[in-house]
Scaffold this motif. Structure first.
Motif, PDB file in Angstrom:
ATOM      1  N   SER A 295      37.628  47.402  18.157  1.00 15.01           N
ATOM      2  CA  SER A 295      37.365  45.977  17.946  1.00 15.01           C
ATOM      3  C   SER A 295      35.871  45.700  18.052  1.00 15.01           C
ATOM      4  O   SER A 295      35.137  46.430  18.734  1.00 15.01           O
ATOM      5  CB  SER A 295      38.133  45.119  18.966  1.00 15.01           C
ATOM      6  OG  SER A 295      37.584  45.265  20.261  1.00 15.01           O
TER       7      SER A 295
ATOM      8  N   TYR B 119      46.867  48.430  11.010  1.00  8.01           N
ATOM      9  CA  TYR B 119      46.675  46.984  10.970  1.00  8.01           C
ATOM     10  C   TYR B 119      45.199  46.649  11.057  1.00  8.01           C
ATOM     11  O   TYR B 119      44.390  47.406  11.608  1.00  8.01           O
ATOM     12  CB  TYR B 119      47.455  46.282  12.092  1.00  8.01           C
ATOM     13  CG  TYR B 119      46.891  46.468  13.476  1.00  8.01           C
ATOM     14  CD1 TYR B 119      45.987  45.558  14.022  1.00  8.01           C
ATOM     15  CD2 TYR B 119      47.271  47.558  14.250  1.00  8.01           C
ATOM     16  CE1 TYR B 119      45.476  45.724  15.289  1.00  8.01           C
ATOM     17  CE2 TYR B 119      46.765  47.736  15.523  1.00  8.01           C
ATOM     18  CZ  TYR B 119      45.864  46.819  16.041  1.00  8.01           C
ATOM     19  OH  TYR B 119      45.349  47.008  17.309  1.00  8.01           O
ATOM     20  N   PHE B 120      44.862  45.503  10.484  1.00  9.70           N
ATOM     21  CA  PHE B 120      43.494  44.993  10.503  1.00  9.70           C
ATOM     22  C   PHE B 120      43.558  43.488  10.657  1.00  9.70           C
ATOM     23  O   PHE B 120      44.359  42.812  10.006  1.00  9.70           O
ATOM     24  CB  PHE B 120      42.750  45.355   9.214  1.00  9.70           C
ATOM     25  CG  PHE B 120      41.404  44.703   9.106  1.00  9.70           C
ATOM     26  CD1 PHE B 120      40.331  45.178   9.835  1.00  9.70           C
ATOM     27  CD2 PHE B 120      41.214  43.597   8.285  1.00  9.70           C
ATOM     28  CE1 PHE B 120      39.089  44.561   9.750  1.00  9.70           C
ATOM     29  CE2 PHE B 120      39.982  42.984   8.187  1.00  9.70           C
ATOM     30  CZ  PHE B 120      38.910  43.472   8.920  1.00  9.70           C
ATOM     31  N   ASN B 121      42.729  42.957  11.527  1.00 11.25           N
ATOM     32  CA  ASN B 121      42.720  41.525  11.795  1.00 11.25           C
ATOM     33  C   ASN B 121      41.279  41.061  11.972  1.00 11.25           C
ATOM     34  O   ASN B 121      40.508  41.676  12.721  1.00 11.25           O
ATOM     35  CB  ASN B 121      43.527  41.228  13.065  1.00 11.25           C
ATOM     36  CG  ASN B 121      43.525  39.749  13.399  1.00 11.25           C
ATOM     37  OD1 ASN B 121      43.572  38.907  12.528  1.00 11.25           O
ATOM     38  ND2 ASN B 121      43.464  39.433  14.686  1.00 11.25           N
TER      39      ASN B 121
ATOM     40  N   ARG C 131      42.644  52.220  18.637  1.00 12.30           N
ATOM     41  CA  ARG C 131      42.270  50.828  18.358  1.00 12.30           C
ATOM     42  C   ARG C 131      40.756  50.674  18.501  1.00 12.30           C
ATOM     43  O   ARG C 131      40.123  51.308  19.361  1.00 12.30           O
ATOM     44  CB  ARG C 131      42.994  49.901  19.336  1.00 12.30           C
ATOM     45  CG  ARG C 131      42.640  48.418  19.246  1.00 12.30           C
ATOM     46  CD  ARG C 131      43.381  47.672  20.333  1.00 12.30           C
ATOM     47  NE  ARG C 131      42.977  46.279  20.462  1.00 12.30           N
ATOM     48  CZ  ARG C 131      43.706  45.251  20.081  1.00 12.30           C
ATOM     49  NH1 ARG C 131      44.896  45.457  19.532  1.00 12.30           N
ATOM     50  NH2 ARG C 131      43.291  44.014  20.244  1.00 12.30           N
TER      51      ARG C 131
ATOM     52  N   LYS D 134      45.191  38.704   8.560  1.00 10.74           N
ATOM     53  CA  LYS D 134      45.742  39.915   9.151  1.00 10.74           C
ATOM     54  C   LYS D 134      46.532  40.689   8.117  1.00 10.74           C
ATOM     55  O   LYS D 134      47.259  40.113   7.310  1.00 10.74           O
ATOM     56  CB  LYS D 134      46.644  39.580  10.344  1.00 10.74           C
ATOM     57  CG  LYS D 134      47.129  40.826  11.102  1.00 10.74           C
ATOM     58  CD  LYS D 134      47.759  40.476  12.424  1.00 10.74           C
ATOM     59  CE  LYS D 134      48.065  41.731  13.227  1.00 10.74           C
ATOM     60  NZ  LYS D 134      48.576  41.424  14.582  1.00 10.74           N
TER      61      LYS D 134
ATOM     62  N   TRP E 179      45.311  52.157  14.290  1.00 14.14           N
ATOM     63  CA  TRP E 179      45.818  53.192  13.399  1.00 14.14           C
ATOM     64  C   TRP E 179      46.714  54.147  14.163  1.00 14.14           C
ATOM     65  O   TRP E 179      46.450  54.462  15.332  1.00 14.14           O
ATOM     66  CB  TRP E 179      44.674  53.965  12.787  1.00 14.14           C
ATOM     67  CG  TRP E 179      45.121  55.161  11.982  1.00 14.14           C
ATOM     68  CD1 TRP E 179      45.583  55.170  10.715  1.00 14.14           C
ATOM     69  CD2 TRP E 179      45.127  56.520  12.422  1.00 14.14           C
ATOM     70  NE1 TRP E 179      45.895  56.453  10.319  1.00 14.14           N
ATOM     71  CE2 TRP E 179      45.622  57.301  11.352  1.00 14.14           C
ATOM     72  CE3 TRP E 179      44.771  57.156  13.612  1.00 14.14           C
ATOM     73  CZ2 TRP E 179      45.759  58.682  11.440  1.00 14.14           C
ATOM     74  CZ3 TRP E 179      44.915  58.529  13.704  1.00 14.14           C
ATOM     75  CH2 TRP E 179      45.401  59.281  12.621  1.00 14.14           C
TER      76      TRP E 179
ATOM     77  N   MET F  16      41.054  46.593  14.492  1.00 13.59           N
ATOM     78  CA  MET F  16      41.881  47.455  13.658  1.00 13.59           C
ATOM     79  C   MET F  16      42.550  48.517  14.522  1.00 13.59           C
ATOM     80  O   MET F  16      42.013  48.932  15.553  1.00 13.59           O
ATOM     81  CB  MET F  16      41.072  48.100  12.536  1.00 13.59           C
ATOM     82  CG  MET F  16      40.053  49.123  12.966  1.00 13.59           C
ATOM     83  SD  MET F  16      39.242  49.893  11.524  1.00 13.59           S
ATOM     84  CE  MET F  16      40.654  50.640  10.695  1.00 13.59           C
TER      85      MET F  16
END
Length: 280
Positions: free
Chosen positions: A197, A228-230, A195, A248, A214, A212
């Protein structure tokens, strides 16, 4: 010569500027409440579009991937979110997140398929339920911080708790009079992840935060991919309270091998999120 001395002096000034830059960036104390408080809580909702295929292949049946549109589950939904982060010190912290999607619908099968060893024919009445829960726990380390910016990297676990059930029902004049067969599958997968950020405060009121994560790993009988990506912008109503609006994207592909077959969930989500934040 004078020109050489001038060039050398410029080199010294440039070198000094590069050396001094990190000092200048970190010399001022942060003032944004995200950077000055140890605890951050987000509570909100997602309005997203989902594309999902589910699989519950059993011995003696051909593997058939079933789309949510085949069983009448809608692609658009609203779900809740809960996020919490805590700073132990200036470098180390922990993040936790919980997200849930749950939808059920009575409809008519749009195609022939098998699921969990049960054959469903096109046109039969079915009750469908799909529940997807995601829990995230990460330890985070700050690799860069200044009076307005923080960049963190970390690792931890994503816990995927996915369950789908399809019930064949009998009806009379539009009323359900009995259930004849029910097919279910679930995947509970603790999956390690990476992760990262980044947070930046434009001033004490406005900020942006991007995250994000992975994963791509094989664990025992589970083959999983998670991405994921936010990103969200936030406005501080006060030092404690804030409002955020963001986007998101999540993509999950998990396949679990069991004694008599396989269970699979291939999911993707994207949409907007809105949340209330509290710093303390």
């Amino acid at each position: 010569t004078l020109g050489a001395r001038s060039l050398d002096m410029r080199k010294v000034i440039i070198a000094a500027a590069f050396v001094a830059t990190p000092v200048l960036q970190t010399s001022a104390e942060p003032t944004h409440s995200y950077l000055t408080n140890k605890n951050h809580l987000y509570v909100g909702t997602f309005s997203q579009t989902m594309d999902a295929n589910i699989l519950a292949q059993r011995d003696g049946f051909d593997p058939v991937s079933v789309g949510i549109e085949d069983v009448g589950i809608g692609e658009e939904y609203t779900s809740g979110l809960l996020e919490y982060s805590h700073r132990f010190n200036s470098k180390w912290g922990v993040n936790f997140g919980a997200y849930e999607f749950a939808n059920s619908r009575r409809s008519v099968s749009r195609r022939d398929f098998n699921y969990d060893g049960v054959d469903f024919e096109a046109g039969v009445g079915i009750n469908s339920e799909l529940t997807i829960r995601t829990y995230i726990l990460d330890a985070m380390y700050s690799v860069y911080d200044s009076d307005s910016t923080e960049i963190e990297i970390g690792a931890g676990l994503h816990m995927l708790d996915n369950e789908a059930s399809i019930q064949l029902v009998a009806g009379l004049d539009g009323e359900v009079i009995g259930a004849t067969q029910q097919a279910k599958s679930s995947v509970l997968a603790p999956l390690p992840n990476l992760r990262a950020s980044a947070f930046h405060a434009f001033n004490d009121d406005w900020s942006v935060h991007a995250t994000m994560g992975w994963l791509s790993a094989n664990i025992d009988n589970i083959d999983g991919d998670f991405l994921y990506f936010n990103v969200r912008g936030q406005y501080q109503l006060s030092d404690r309270w804030g409002l955020s609006l963001g986007y998101k994207f999540v993509e999950v592909d998990v396949l679990e091998t069991i004694d008599n077959g396989v269970n699979g969930f291939d999911l993707s989500f994207e949409g907007v999120s809105a949340a209330v934040s509290y710093n303390f």
